[in-house]
Write an enzyme that holds these catalytic residues in place. Structure first.
Site, short mmCIF file in Angstrom:
data_model
loop_
_atom_site.label_atom_id
_atom_site.label_comp_id
_atom_site.label_asym_id
_atom_site.label_seq_id
_atom_site.Cartn_x
_atom_site.Cartn_y
_atom_site.Cartn_z
N TYR A 1 0.85 -1.20 0.00
CA TYR A 1 0.00 0.00 0.00
C TYR A 1 0.88 1.24 0.00
CZ TYR A 1 -5.01 -0.49 -0.01
OH TYR A 1 -6.31 -0.64 -0.41
N ARG B 1 -1.34 -1.65 -19.10
CA ARG B 1 -2.68 -1.07 -19.03
C ARG B 1 -2.74 -0.11 -17.85
NH1 ARG B 1 -6.97 -2.06 -21.73
NH2 ARG B 1 -5.76 -3.59 -22.86
N ASP C 1 -7.18 14.98 -23.81
CA ASP C 1 -7.13 13.54 -23.55
C ASP C 1 -6.41 12.90 -24.73
OD1 ASP C 1 -7.52 10.85 -23.22
OD2 ASP C 1 -9.67 10.99 -22.78
N LYS D 1 -1.92 2.24 -25.09
CA LYS D 1 -2.30 2.32 -26.50
C LYS D 1 -1.04 2.59 -27.34
CE LYS D 1 -7.03 3.37 -25.20
NZ LYS D 1 -8.15 4.34 -25.20
N GLU E 1 -0.56 4.79 -0.53
CA GLU E 1 -1.40 5.98 -0.72
C GLU E 1 -0.60 7.25 -0.45
OE1 GLU E 1 -4.76 5.27 1.80
OE2 GLU E 1 -5.75 4.00 0.34
N THR F 1 -3.87 7.21 -21.53
CA THR F 1 -3.65 5.83 -21.13
C THR F 1 -2.17 5.56 -21.35
OG1 THR F 1 -4.04 5.01 -23.36
CG2 THR F 1 -5.95 5.06 -21.88
C1 PLP Z 1 -9.20 4.51 -24.31
C2 PLP Z 1 -9.60 5.88 -23.92
C3 PLP Z 1 -9.90 6.21 -22.59
C4 PLP Z 1 -10.11 5.18 -21.51
O1 PLP Z 1 -9.07 4.40 -21.20
P1 PLP Z 1 -9.32 3.10 -20.28
O2 PLP Z 1 -7.95 2.74 -19.85
O3 PLP Z 1 -10.00 2.10 -21.13
O4 PLP Z 1 -10.18 3.53 -19.14
C5 PLP Z 1 -10.13 7.53 -22.27
N1 PLP Z 1 -10.11 8.48 -23.23
C6 PLP Z 1 -9.87 8.20 -24.52
C7 PLP Z 1 -9.87 9.30 -25.51
C8 PLP Z 1 -9.63 6.89 -24.91
O5 PLP Z 1 -9.44 6.61 -26.21
#
Ligand code: PLP
Length: 490
Positions: free
Chosen positions: A77, A291, A253, A285, A79, A282
């Protein structure tokens, strides 16, 4: 026989990698506890090896990144933030998280990095609430003449809480390529704030002049720029200007395109960090890590973002922090720059091959890692029909709305294809042309399938001989680009 015994002898000395041996030994350990779980893990490798992965949001992380997650760091842990923990004994987590933060700040040129979000959705939730705390809650507490939330009476706290829940957010609509966390009705983002979407024009492009007008009318606190299925770059200088016209916070994002930013493909006005107040992403990707999620922010938001726990999150995932730090180390190399450039070159080669075949693409092409095919206009197929048939032929893609899609989101009129995973395998422009030929060859010959005597919006069929021929071509293609070749499992 154990995985280690069965496969170890197959690889010659030179090809033996410690990561591959560790994976074989780990499978043995899992198998001893539960053979069924081990079987599914092995089967997933076989499935991923036997199909062309064209899912734009997926990739293949390195075996080392995977191994960094599989150990006792998960038991700790921690935090709080680096050097300020709520538990004793966090020195090792501090060193790991600190190194990850340092690398993220260096790679993206950010004032501050926060690596604890468990996913992209979590990163957005932390970002939203950090903005609400910084822009709404802190000034309200100050107006009441108090130092912190603990000093407020129940009635005063309720007043602040109502103020927090009456704010506005604006993001790209789901049907236009936005993400469900950007204000979609069924997501918490539209329940905690009033949400209005902006949409792409009929060709599929963001219309900055129309957006500027809509922002002046709606006056959001938060303007979100970012996407999951928009095949073009976003001009963040323009987005900044639009946000400034109403004093909005600009949240970018970059979940899908973080790797293209890190790899130097998106620079100048297409690099979000100099223009955005907060950038979320993320890590799994195009960035090709484990992940997870991550936040980059300008200094004024640092204090609020670092309180992601207790604001939104509980304890961090230290084993994933280790994998994030390792993945960022991989990103911080010259070869990742080549990778990112090739991802885009491949997507453009794929787009050109489809266009040559007369296939209609949203916006007529791409300048990032993905394309959106209009399957309805090009092949008289729904997105779902195309997705199902291609999966049958050993290509993994996902159905996707096209601009102004008349079909339901469950069916759609298009499919999305991305190149990050196949580029990791080493594929180049030549292979993209072959893949476009296979897909066009299949979809052109497809007929809607029947269900209870009626044409089904979900199923499509082709002649069995053609299907077999295409599967063979895919098998041949994949045989030259093996996934984890050092891992001898067959
Ligand atoms: C994939 C994605 C997310 C979410 O990611 P997770 O790890 O699946 O929660 C958020 N914003 C955008 C633009 C995404 O393409």
């Amino acid at each position: 026989m154990s995985f280690l015994q069965r496969y170890f002898s197959k690889v010659n000395e030179r090809e033996r990698s410690s990561a591959a041996i560790a994976h074989l030994a780990a499978l043995d350990a899992i198998h001893e506890q539960d053979p069924e779980i081990a079987k599914s893990i092995v089967q997933e490798l076989r499935d991923q090896r036997s199909r062309l992965k064209l899912i734009a949001s997926e990739n293949y992380s390195s075996l080392s990144v995977q191994l960094a997650m599989g150990n006792w760091m998960t038991d700790k842990y921690s935090e709080g933030s680096v050097g300020h923990r709520f538990y004793a004994g966090c020195g090792n987590v501090d060193r790991i998280e600190g190194e990850g933060m340092r690398l993220a700040q260096k790679i993206f040129g950010a004032d501050h990095a926060y690596l604890q979000p468990h996913s992209g959705a979590d990163a957005n939730l932390v970002a939203f609430w950090s903005i609400l705390v910084q822009k709404i809650e802190n000034p309200a507490v100050e107006r009441l003449g108090k130092k912190n939330l603990g000093e407020l009476s129940a009635a005063e706290y309720e007043e602040v809480r109502k103020l927090l829940s009456s704010q506005r957010v604006m993001g790209l609509g789901l049907g236009s390529g936005g993400h469900l966390t950007h204000g979609y009705r069924y997501n918490i983002s539209s329940k905690m704030m009033q949400s209005e979407s902006y949409e792409v024009d009929e060709r599929g492009f963001i219309d900055y002049a129309a957006l500027a007008k809509q922002v002046r009318e709606f006056r959001p606190l938060i303007l979100i720029a970012g996407y999951s299925s928009y095949p073009r770059r976003i001009d963040f200088a323009k987005m900044r200007e639009i946000a400034d016209s109403v004093g909005a916070v600009l949240l970018v994002d970059m979940a899908h395109f973080a790797g293209l930013v890190a790899g130097g493909v998106f620079d100048g006005v297409y690099h979000p960090v100099p223009f955005a107040d907060i950038v979320t992403t993320t890590t799994h990707k195009t960035l090709r890590g484990p992940r997870g999620g991550m936040i980059l922010c300008k200094t004024p938001y640092r204090a609020a973002v670092d309180k992601g726990c207790p604001l939104v999150l509980g304890g961090p995932l230290p084993h994933v922090l280790a994998a994030k730090a390792l993945a960022l180390k991989e990103v911080d190399t010259g070869s990742f720059k080549q990778y990112a450039a090739q991802v885009v070159a491949n997507a453009q080669a794929l787009a050109e091959a489809f266009l040559r075949n007369g296939v209609k693409l949203s916006t007529g092409g791409t300048d990032n890692h993905l394309i959106v095919i209009d399957t309805a206009s090009s092949f008289h197929l729904t997105g779902r029909q195309a997705e199902t048939l291609l999966y049958d032929a050993h290509l993994t893609v996902n159905r996707n709305a096209i601009p102004r899609d008349p079909e339901r989101p469950w069916i759609t009129s298009g499919i999305r294809l991305g190149t990050p995973a196949l580029t990791t395998l080493g594929m180049k422009e030549k292979e993209m042309a072959e893949i476009a030929a296979i897909i066009t060859g299949l979809l052109r010959e497809a007929k809607p399938g029947f269900e209870e005597g009626k044409p089904s919006p979900s199923k499509a069929e082709v002649d069995g001989v053609l299907l077999d021929k295409m599967r063979m071509r895919i098998r041949e293609l994949l045989s030259h680009f093996p996934l984890y070749p050092e891992l001898s499992i067959d």
